[in-house]
Design an enzyme around this catalytic site. Sequence first.
Site, PDB file in Angstrom:
ATOM      1  N   HIS A 118       0.796  -1.232   0.000  1.00  8.33           N
ATOM      2  CA  HIS A 118       0.000   0.000   0.000  1.00  8.33           C
ATOM      3  C   HIS A 118       0.827   1.280   0.000  1.00  8.33           C
ATOM      4  CE1 HIS A 118       1.172   0.061   4.168  1.00  8.33           C
ATOM      5  NE2 HIS A 118       0.720   1.289   4.260  1.00  8.33           N
TER       6      HIS A 118
HETATM    7  N1  UDP Z   1      -4.060  -5.052   8.763  1.00 11.62           N
HETATM    8  C1  UDP Z   1      -5.401  -5.404   8.910  1.00 11.62           C
HETATM    9  N2  UDP Z   1      -6.091  -5.842   7.811  1.00 11.62           N
HETATM   10  C2  UDP Z   1      -5.508  -5.951   6.584  1.00 11.62           C
HETATM   11  C3  UDP Z   1      -4.135  -5.585   6.444  1.00 11.62           C
HETATM   12  C4  UDP Z   1      -3.438  -5.125   7.552  1.00 11.62           C
HETATM   13  O1  UDP Z   1      -5.953  -5.335  10.008  1.00 11.62           O
HETATM   14  O2  UDP Z   1      -6.181  -6.365   5.633  1.00 11.62           O
HETATM   15  C5  UDP Z   1      -3.334  -4.535   9.946  1.00 11.62           C
HETATM   16  C6  UDP Z   1      -2.017  -5.215  10.305  1.00 11.62           C
HETATM   17  O3  UDP Z   1      -2.202  -6.312  11.167  1.00 11.62           O
HETATM   18  C7  UDP Z   1      -1.238  -4.090  10.985  1.00 11.62           C
HETATM   19  C8  UDP Z   1      -1.758  -2.825  10.306  1.00 11.62           C
HETATM   20  O4  UDP Z   1      -2.961  -3.197   9.641  1.00 11.62           O
HETATM   21  O5  UDP Z   1      -1.569  -4.001  12.362  1.00 11.62           O
HETATM   22  C9  UDP Z   1      -0.759  -2.292   9.311  1.00 11.62           C
HETATM   23  O6  UDP Z   1      -1.313  -1.226   8.634  1.00 11.62           O
HETATM   24  P1  UDP Z   1      -0.719  -0.664   7.290  1.00 11.62           P
HETATM   25  O7  UDP Z   1       0.073  -1.725   6.617  1.00 11.62           O
HETATM   26  O8  UDP Z   1      -1.857  -0.052   6.561  1.00 11.62           O
HETATM   27  O9  UDP Z   1       0.185   0.560   7.744  1.00 11.62           O
HETATM   28  P2  UDP Z   1       1.718   0.707   8.181  1.00 11.62           P
HETATM   29  O10 UDP Z   1       1.972  -0.237   9.322  1.00 11.62           O
HETATM   30  O11 UDP Z   1       2.551   0.441   6.974  1.00 11.62           O
HETATM   31  O12 UDP Z   1       1.829   2.124   8.616  1.00 11.62           O
END
Ligand code: UDP
Length: 368
Positions: free
Chosen positions: A210
């Site tokens: 993403h």
């Molecule tokens: N996550 C979720 N559903 C999904 C994909 C990810 O609940 O379909 C959760 C995952 O377990 C983690 C968080 O979303 O806790 C990560 O979010 P994201 O990858 O959007 O953001 P980043 O961590 O890169 O800032």
Amino acid sequence: MDSGKPSIAVILGTRPNFIKAAPFFKQTQKHTELDFSIIHTQQHYDRVLSNTFFDEMEIPTPDIFLEIPPSSSSQQIGLTLHSLSSLFSERSFDGLVVFGDVDSTLLGTVTAVASSVSVAHIESGLRSHDKRMPEEMNRIIVDHLSDLLFTTEPSANENLVTEGISQSKIKYVGNILAEGIELFWDKISTSIITKTLNLMGDDYCVITIHRYENTENPLVLKAILTLINDLSKKIQLVFPLHPGTRKRIQEFGLGDLVKDTKITDPLGYSDFVQLMVKSRGVITDSGGIQEETSYLGIPCCTLRDNTERPITVDLGSNKLFSIYTAKTDEIMDHLSCNNFKSRHIPLWDHKVSERIINTLSNAYMRGQ
Ligand code: UDP
């Protein structure tokens, strides 16, 4: 009405904010000496992703929703800033808590500082040392404007001290995502997502992509999806597709490259963590997932040239793969690997939010 208690605003804008906020708000219930208000900035795509998390993770209903009409990313930034500064002049907050590195983290911090409100930053000090990443700029600015900096791994403390931030502001508290897994373990372990998706055993791999730098440029997205297409010939892939990534795949006409991949909508938290737990491993560009897989002892292949979370690589669970040079065999080898070092990272446990809120309470009850 003024309760006479220190009044602390908490800004939430995106999926990773919601997940970190769940243990935090569970803990705030034990701290009636502080008055917390949630401001939901409804950042971009995450409107779609928001409601499930508030329900499933029992996060209190936000006190304030910013009504920002859908518009371009720069217009959203301007409107959010305007709306937050009106709010901060109407309400007298004593403090602001922000999580992570998203735009609303930055906008909330800038507004608070302009209104002489102190800021506490949860997940402070992480650095990819790659200033092309919008998140890296957000992290640097927010850290330098914050009064309390809560860190998750030793590298973060080192980064902050190297940048000249006073040691007295920095508190190593551990990782609130680890606490989330402990807190929701009953729900995670009873999720039936693998059955719902018709997946057998552990012979599948989970994908999430993403990040802006991976999805906005058609050549980069094509390189990633080509890799995914090659991998889908070796192992079943499950891809809970972020709405932003879905939009770009359609726009750039790249749908054929994921035709052999099981695509789902983004999943709720317990289902998603269970999907990771039962899998051979995860391929991702997410920050939080690098940490969750390390905590859970699951192989993680990160499709990036760098990470701001080096402890996950030191541990061995996480390995970086450059999208242009990654070989599917090397990815498959890492997915089969399980000889990681000890999974224990100091203070990644069920007491992270307790440490954070005790620190906030001490700071605000003595009038900072
Ligand atoms: N996550 C979720 N559903 C999904 C994909 C990810 O609940 O379909 C959760 C995952 O377990 C983690 C968080 O979303 O806790 C990560 O979010 P994201 O990858 O959007 O953001 P980043 O961590 O890169 O800032």
